[in-house]
Each structure stands twice: as C-alpha cells, then as structure tokens.
Scaffold this motif. Sequence first.
Motif: not given
Length: 325
Positions: A14, A73-75, A82, A102, A109-110, A113
């Motif tokens: 991250t 690009e996990l966000q 998810q 991320h 996307g918090k 995370l």
Amino acid sequence: MVPVTVFGSILLITGNAELLAERTRARAVSTITAEQPECEITTATAAGLGPGEIAGLASPSLFSAASALVLTELQDLPEAAQEELLAYAQSPSPDIAMVLVHGGAGQKGKKLLDQLRGQASVTEVKHEAPKYERDFTRWVRTELRELNTRIDEEAASLLVAAVGQDLRALAGAADQLAATVTDGAITADLVRRYFGGRADVRGFDIADATIDGRIHVALEQVRWAAAAKVESVLITGALASGLRSLARLADAPPGLSEADLARHVGAPPFKIRILRRQLQGWDTRSLASALDAVARADIDVKGGAADPAFAVERMVLQVAAARTA
C-alpha cells in the motif's frame, strides 16, 4: 520488507509511492520464483473482476502444483470480488502466493484494506512518498547508501533542487552519480557538474503542488527555490503552462483517443492521466481566475514589483484559493 516466504500468505503493498511499491512487488516475485522456480505467476488488475475470477486466476496449472497471483489496483476491486478475497484471506492455500497492490493514495478501498489488515495471513508493506524537501533529501541519501555511495546533506539537497521530487528521476540520478564516483563519495561540485543546469525543473514541481492544492508543499518549495536562486519567471512560466494544459484538456472534444487528446492538449501521453486527476479540482471559472493571478505575477516578477519572491508566494496562494475542490 518482503516476507521470507509468501506461499500460504498474502503480501499487501500500500501507499502512494509508486516506485517503491513496484520495487517491493518485484522483490516479492523474485522470492516466489526462488522458492518455487516452476511457479506460474499471473498478473491482473482488480477492476472488473467478478465472483469466482480470483480463484480462477490463482488456481495452479497442469504444469505446476504452485501458483501466484499479483493483483494490482486493489482499490478498484468490485464489492462481489472483495467478499471472495476476504474469504480466501481467512484460509489461504499453502500452494498459492498472493501479492495485492493498492495504488490509491486516498480513501478508496479503505474498508477492504482495514478488513485485510485484520487477517493473520496478511503482511502489509506500506510505502509513503516523501512529503517535504527534507524528506526527499533524506530519501536520496538512503538510496545512495544502498548503492554503497556516500553523499552529504548539501549535495543531496542540491540534487533534489536540480532534479525535482519525482522518485524515478531521483533514483536515476542517484544511479548515474553512483556509477560516476570512484571513491564512494558524491560532492556538491559533482552534482552541479551533472545536474546544475536543471534548476528550472523546480518551477514545474511548484506548479504541480499548487495546482493539486498542496499549498504547504508549494510554499516550502517556493522558499527553497528562492534560496537556490531559481529565477521567479521560471516558476510563473511553469504554473502558466500547467494551467493552460488543464484548460485545453477541459475544452477537449469528447471521444478523443489518448493520442489525439495528447496532441490536442500539447502534452506527452503519459501526462494526460496526471492532468485528468488535477482537473478534478478545477472548472472553467476557477481556471480563468488562476490564470489571471499568474499573469499579474508574471508582470510583477519581470520588473513590476520590488520583491519578486513575495509576488510568487502571493500567486501560489491565489491560485490554490481558486481551486473548486
């Protein structure tokens, strides 16, 4: 730090320092292949993945019992996917290595995370880009130390002032200098010899910070530039150029390809993504107001004001205040 092994676990990368994240990702892949040379590594972007697709991407092939998935690009991972990822994180396979990247600097996307951080299988490596001039100077010294090369504070500060605050550019400059010295020590004179003609880069750093609304960074750089004797006209020119590019982007006809848009704006293709992000804080009226402030400052620094440095600081404040967001 990359874990000793990433099989049966998840490495979560991250932070907003893209270069450092890429380095950690590369080290993770090297660790995977060193542990399992026959491992098949799949790289995919998270955007658009649907239910079941993560499992499919991570599944071992017919040619190897082990597999690895690098998900970038996990966000942007959709909510349905998810849920699948979180379920996997609760009981990861010992034959699968997973690296999640991320790339967002904000809150996107918090929630995901936070949920991943609560899993015992997840190890997070966070890379935050340096924020202030002194942080960049420290980063340069650390970078060169890892190259078995010494650089003092003055020389490191001069390098940042000349090259700017792009970590890739600084890393490239550090590599060049490390390859040049023979006694393992970089001096300010050596930095001046190689990069002394690039002080105008400072103007574009200030312009980007101002357009982004990072006022504290912009003002710190303005004062740094004044101390480094950077011509004020370079700063006003860089800010005018940045704002004009935003105005051309805002006025671009819809449906243009990336290449055509770059030609319309008059910027290289890679710059379009940055300009699009910057444009989110501006509209036609605010851009016009900011350009007026820059025009007034340009007149001042070319002889209309007794204190050009004050004119530049006032310009930065006025442009930042004109932003809509």
